[in-house]
Scaffold this active site. Structure first.
Site, PDB file in Angstrom:
ATOM      1  N   GLY A   1     -11.579  13.913  -7.785  1.00  0.00           N
ATOM      2  CA  GLY A   1     -11.812  14.344  -6.386  1.00  0.00           C
ATOM      3  C   GLY A   1     -12.507  15.836  -6.335  1.00  0.00           C
ATOM      4  O   GLY A   1     -12.179  16.676  -5.742  1.00  0.00           O
ATOM      5  N   CYS A   2     -13.234  15.854  -7.311  1.00  0.00           N
ATOM      6  CA  CYS A   2     -13.898  17.242  -7.293  1.00  0.00           C
ATOM      7  C   CYS A   2     -15.453  17.339  -6.636  1.00  0.00           C
ATOM      8  O   CYS A   2     -16.163  16.293  -6.532  1.00  0.00           O
ATOM      9  CB  CYS A   2     -14.021  17.824  -8.762  1.00  0.00           C
ATOM     10  N   GLY A   3     -16.005  18.487  -6.203  1.00  0.00           N
ATOM     11  CA  GLY A   3     -17.109  18.566  -5.817  1.00  0.00           C
ATOM     12  C   GLY A   3     -18.144  18.347  -6.748  1.00  0.00           C
ATOM     13  O   GLY A   3     -19.558  17.723  -6.151  1.00  0.00           O
TER      14      GLY A   3
END
Length: 160
Positions: free
Chosen positions: A35-37
């Site tokens: 769920g990270c950029g």
């Protein structure tokens, strides 16, 4: 500990895996998050894996929820996400911590061998460590480094 091969880690089913299994291979170790950029880096990692796995290249994926809770979910949920969204096929291990007292010993060793922008600490998700065929850390790449920028370094180690 003097090489990658001295470590045993847990797979996603919490079973021990000796990193001796990767002896003689060029290995890229990455702490990941779904769920990270930076999560789209999975695409570049898979491209590298597809291109070089038959030449002795491995990527070891260690999910880590230590940075703003960006790797939530069970092993099954993480696998499903990575398979559906990025078609990953490289080995994924149990979720770990990379900094602090509870850090996975493998990551303590990696950080000791090659410090990064924050010294011995892992700065964020997708920090990358490149290991040669002798099990030694040769380079550390920042979280922001596009995996495809590692291709020349990987090729050089594979050709040694």
């Amino acid at each position: 500990m003097t090489s990658l091969y001295d470590f045993t880690v847990s797979d996603q089913a919490d079973q021990p895996v000796s990193l001796q299994d990767y002896k003689g291979k060029v290995v890229l170790i990455v702490n990941t998050a779904t769920g990270c950029g930076l999560t789209p880096q999975y695409q570049g990692l898979q491209e590298l894996y597809d291109k070089y796995k038959d030449q002795g290249f491995e990527i070891l994926d260690f999910p880590c929820n230590q940075f703003m809770g960006q790797a939530p979910g069970s092993a099954e949920e993480i696998n499903t996400f990575c398979t559906l969204n990025y078609q990953t096929t490289f080995p994924r291990f149990a979720k770990i911590k990379v900094n602090g007292k509870e850090a996975e010993p493998l990551f303590d060793w990696l950080k000791k061998e090659k410090s990064g922008p924050l010294g011995a600490r892992i700065e964020w998700n997708f920090a990358k460590f490149l290991i040669n065929r002798e099990g030694k850390v040769v380079e550390r790449f920042s979280s922001k480094t596009d995996p495809l920028k590692l291709e020349e370094a990987i090729k050089a180690l594979l050709n040694n």
